[in-house]
Scaffold this motif. Structure first.
Motif, PDB file in Angstrom:
ATOM      1  N   ARG A 359       0.844  -1.200   0.000  1.00  5.16           N
ATOM      2  CA  ARG A 359       0.000   0.000   0.000  1.00  5.16           C
ATOM      3  C   ARG A 359       0.877   1.247   0.000  1.00  5.16           C
ATOM      4  N   PHE A 360       0.311   2.350  -0.507  1.00  5.13           N
ATOM      5  CA  PHE A 360       1.060   3.603  -0.571  1.00  5.13           C
ATOM      6  C   PHE A 360       1.149   4.251   0.805  1.00  5.13           C
ATOM      7  N   PRO A 361       2.339   4.720   1.202  1.00  5.17           N
ATOM      8  CA  PRO A 361       2.459   5.439   2.469  1.00  5.17           C
ATOM      9  C   PRO A 361       1.968   6.876   2.308  1.00  5.17           C
ATOM     10  N   ALA A 362       1.825   7.561   3.424  1.00  2.00           N
ATOM     11  CA  ALA A 362       1.387   8.961   3.399  1.00  2.00           C
ATOM     12  C   ALA A 362       2.336   9.775   2.522  1.00  2.00           C
ATOM     13  N   GLY A 363       1.767  10.588   1.651  1.00  2.00           N
ATOM     14  CA  GLY A 363       2.564  11.447   0.785  1.00  2.00           C
ATOM     15  C   GLY A 363       2.690  10.950  -0.634  1.00  2.00           C
ATOM     16  N   VAL A 364       2.469   9.639  -0.854  1.00  2.36           N
ATOM     17  CA  VAL A 364       2.583   9.086  -2.195  1.00  2.36           C
ATOM     18  C   VAL A 364       1.186   8.840  -2.758  1.00  2.36           C
ATOM     19  N   GLU A 365       0.937   9.359  -3.952  1.00  6.09           N
ATOM     20  CA  GLU A 365      -0.345   9.188  -4.625  1.00  6.09           C
ATOM     21  C   GLU A 365      -0.100   8.548  -5.982  1.00  6.09           C
ATOM     22  N   ALA A 366      -1.070   7.776  -6.466  1.00 12.34           N
ATOM     23  CA  ALA A 366      -0.919   7.126  -7.765  1.00 12.34           C
ATOM     24  C   ALA A 366      -2.272   6.979  -8.437  1.00 12.34           C
ATOM     25  N   ARG A 367      -2.223   6.877  -9.745  1.00 12.25           N
ATOM     26  CA  ARG A 367      -3.437   6.601 -10.507  1.00 12.25           C
ATOM     27  C   ARG A 367      -3.065   5.795 -11.737  1.00 12.25           C
ATOM     28  N   LEU A 368      -4.029   5.041 -12.229  1.00 11.60           N
ATOM     29  CA  LEU A 368      -3.853   4.207 -13.405  1.00 11.60           C
ATOM     30  C   LEU A 368      -4.557   4.881 -14.578  1.00 11.60           C
ATOM     31  N   VAL A 369      -3.814   5.087 -15.663  1.00  8.84           N
ATOM     32  CA  VAL A 369      -4.335   5.851 -16.794  1.00  8.84           C
ATOM     33  C   VAL A 369      -4.322   4.988 -18.047  1.00  8.84           C
ATOM     34  N   GLY A 370      -5.419   5.010 -18.771  1.00  4.99           N
ATOM     35  CA  GLY A 370      -5.536   4.252 -20.008  1.00  4.99           C
ATOM     36  C   GLY A 370      -4.914   4.971 -21.190  1.00  4.99           C
ATOM     37  N   PRO A 371      -4.902   4.333 -22.371  1.00  8.58           N
ATOM     38  CA  PRO A 371      -4.283   4.926 -23.569  1.00  8.58           C
ATOM     39  C   PRO A 371      -4.873   6.273 -23.954  1.00  8.58           C
ATOM     40  N   GLY A 372      -6.153   6.480 -23.667  1.00  6.66           N
ATOM     41  CA  GLY A 372      -6.790   7.737 -24.026  1.00  6.66           C
ATOM     42  C   GLY A 372      -6.718   8.794 -22.935  1.00  6.66           C
ATOM     43  N   GLY A 373      -5.996   8.507 -21.872  1.00  4.29           N
ATOM     44  CA  GLY A 373      -5.887   9.463 -20.770  1.00  4.29           C
ATOM     45  C   GLY A 373      -6.972   9.305 -19.726  1.00  4.29           C
ATOM     46  N   ASP A 374      -7.848   8.312 -19.897  1.00  5.00           N
ATOM     47  CA  ASP A 374      -8.917   8.105 -18.935  1.00  5.00           C
ATOM     48  C   ASP A 374      -8.397   7.363 -17.707  1.00  5.00           C
ATOM     49  N   HIS A 375      -8.951   7.678 -16.546  1.00  2.00           N
ATOM     50  CA  HIS A 375      -8.542   7.041 -15.300  1.00  2.00           C
ATOM     51  C   HIS A 375      -9.196   5.669 -15.184  1.00  2.00           C
ATOM     52  N   LEU A 376      -8.384   4.661 -14.903  1.00  3.65           N
ATOM     53  CA  LEU A 376      -8.870   3.293 -14.816  1.00  3.65           C
ATOM     54  C   LEU A 376      -9.067   2.902 -13.350  1.00  3.65           C
ATOM     55  N   PRO A 377      -9.945   1.965 -13.083  1.00  6.54           N
ATOM     56  CA  PRO A 377     -10.210   1.564 -11.690  1.00  6.54           C
ATOM     57  C   PRO A 377      -9.111   0.676 -11.126  1.00  6.54           C
ATOM     58  N   TRP A 378      -8.950   0.712  -9.780  1.00  5.80           N
ATOM     59  CA  TRP A 378      -8.033  -0.198  -9.080  1.00  5.80           C
ATOM     60  C   TRP A 378      -8.795  -1.505  -8.809  1.00  5.80           C
ATOM     61  N   ASP A 379      -8.966  -2.310  -9.853  1.00  6.54           N
ATOM     62  CA  ASP A 379      -9.764  -3.535  -9.702  1.00  6.54           C
ATOM     63  C   ASP A 379      -8.943  -4.809  -9.832  1.00  6.54           C
ATOM     64  N   GLY A 380      -7.625  -4.677  -9.957  1.00  8.27           N
ATOM     65  CA  GLY A 380      -6.777  -5.848 -10.091  1.00  8.27           C
ATOM     66  C   GLY A 380      -6.766  -6.449 -11.472  1.00  8.27           C
ATOM     67  N   GLU A 381      -7.507  -5.868 -12.399  1.00  8.56           N
ATOM     68  CA  GLU A 381      -7.586  -6.414 -13.753  1.00  8.56           C
ATOM     69  C   GLU A 381      -7.199  -5.381 -14.811  1.00  8.56           C
ATOM     70  N   SER A 382      -7.543  -4.120 -14.576  1.00  8.63           N
ATOM     71  CA  SER A 382      -7.266  -3.077 -15.566  1.00  8.63           C
ATOM     72  C   SER A 382      -5.758  -2.876 -15.715  1.00  8.63           C
ATOM     73  N   ALA A 383      -5.309  -2.628 -16.956  1.00 11.11           N
ATOM     74  CA  ALA A 383      -3.894  -2.400 -17.248  1.00 11.11           C
ATOM     75  C   ALA A 383      -3.737  -1.057 -17.938  1.00 11.11           C
TER      76      ALA A 383
END
Length: 393
Positions: A359-383
């Motif tokens: 898990r991310f510690p305090a201060g570190v943020e992350a997001r998963l972005v698709g080819p079109g710039g759309d934000h993808l869900p943290w579902d364990g399947e999206s790449a």
């Protein structure tokens, strides 16, 4: 409305002065292959770092933010360089001795290194490169080694102990901007030529605080950490600075990275924590299975660089040693995640957390972005592309 709090720069210099005074009795122990390892207190390491800063400035002419390279194993002298070089305002540049010659040449040229500190045992690696390293003006040899391989070298050659001997043990450290460069590493885990990552004093200071927090490695001055992860690999995962900040004793293996000497170190020096990649722990497990050693002091191990097989975790659990996944990159200083499970879980419920990268510690943020710039869900399947940000990223 502004606060009434002081704005004090967060610098490596403050880590150095705090460690050598408040935690002056803590130790850096370097394995030498001899019956007795080399032992230096933090106070002594700090004084020698101060002498090194004087030598670099007064004898070798290092000024401003010039780059000083190291081609060294994990040892006390390398810690001294870690502290001295950034504190005087110069930039520490650790060279990865595992890289091919052409990449090392490219990296030194690109960084425009002026000085290189090298362990004597690594002179056969450095000597053939020197004719191509036109920016290097001084070579400082640390420890024993065949120096005849440097005969005819263009850069001036110095002995480390002779260079720092008799120099002052106090220094009028400059008040640096915390955003100033303190250290740099090049990553080869990319396309094309290696890419340079430059760490600020601020990022190193904040990263050191996070390393010591309970949700990360949870170290204190009651601990001894075996620093197997190389100091040329992302600042040894931040451990040299973090340990000097909180007085954690350091056990440094130098060039003795094989399973048998590591097992001997652990049994004799009784570290409570260690950090290295999975292959180290696989080799150590095979060694202690064939030739039993007492590893029970080493309750916690931070493991990263590659996914750890669950079977390896289970094997160490039986030995009373808990392996904890960490994830990061050269660009993240490197702490990005730690796989410490949430509180209140049974041992069986912890496994789904332990086998992840954490898990991310305090201060570190992350997001998963698709080819079109759309934000993808943290579902364990999206790449997609992982975007990370934080104060030490």
């Amino acid at each position: 409305m502004l606060s009434t709090m002081q704005d004090v720069p967060l610098t490596v210099t403050r880590i150095l002065t705090h460690g050598m005074t408040i935690h002056g009795k803590s130790q850096v122990t370097t394995w030498t292959g001899e019956p007795e390892p080399q032992r230096r207190s933090f106070a002594e390491v700090g004084r020698r770092a101060t002498q090194l800063a004087h030598a670099l400035r007064d004898e070798l002419g290092v000024v401003g933010d010039q780059r000083v390279a190291t081609l060294m194993w994990n040892n006390a002298e390398h810690i001294e360089a870690y502290l001295a070089i950034p504190s005087m305002g110069a930039v520490l540049h650790t060279l990865n001795l595992r890289l091919p010659a052409e990449q090392l040449i490219w990296i030194v040229k690109h960084a425009d290194d002026k000085v290189v500190l090298v362990n004597g045992s690594l002179l056969p690696l450095l000597a053939p490169l020197l004719p191509h390293l036109t920016s290097i003006e001084h070579v400082v040899v640390v420890g024993p080694g065949d120096r005849s391989v440097l005969d005819g070298a263009v850069p001036q050659v110095h002995d480390y102990e002779e260079l720092i001997a008799g120099r002052p043990t106090d220094y009028d450290w400059p008040e640096l901007d915390e955003r100033q460069a303190a250290a740099m590493c090049y990553t080869s885990g990319t396309t094309g030529d290696p890419k340079g990552v430059v760490y600020s004093h601020r990022s190193i200071y904040l990263h050191s605080m996070q390393v010591n927090m309970a949700e990360s490695m949870g170290l204190s001055d009651k601990d001894t950490t075996l620093v197997v992860v190389p100091q040329f690999h992302v600042n040894a995962w931040g451990l040299p600075h973090a340990t000097f900040m909180t007085g954690v004793n350091m056990l440094m293996p130098d060039r003795f990275l094989q399973p048998a000497p590591l097992a001997d170190m652990i049994e004799r020096e009784k570290p409570t924590h260690a950090a290295a990649v999975p292959t180290i722990w696989q080799g150590l497990l095979a060694e202690v299975t064939a030739n039993p050693r007492d590893l029970t002091s080493m309750a916690r191990v931070t493991i990263g660089g590659a996914a750890c097989p669950p079977a390896l975790m289970e094997a160490y659990d039986k030995l009373g040693v808990r392996l904890c996944h960490a994830w990061g990159m050269t660009e993240t200083s490197p702490l990005g995640t730690m796989a410490n499970p949430p509180a209140g879980l049974t041992e069986e419920q912890e496994w789904p957390y332990r086998i992840t990268q954490g898990r991310f510690p305090a201060g570190v943020e992350a997001r998963l972005v698709g080819p079109g710039g759309d934000h993808l869900p943290w579902d364990g399947e999206s790449a997609g592309e992982l975007e990370v940000r934080g104060p030490w990223i």
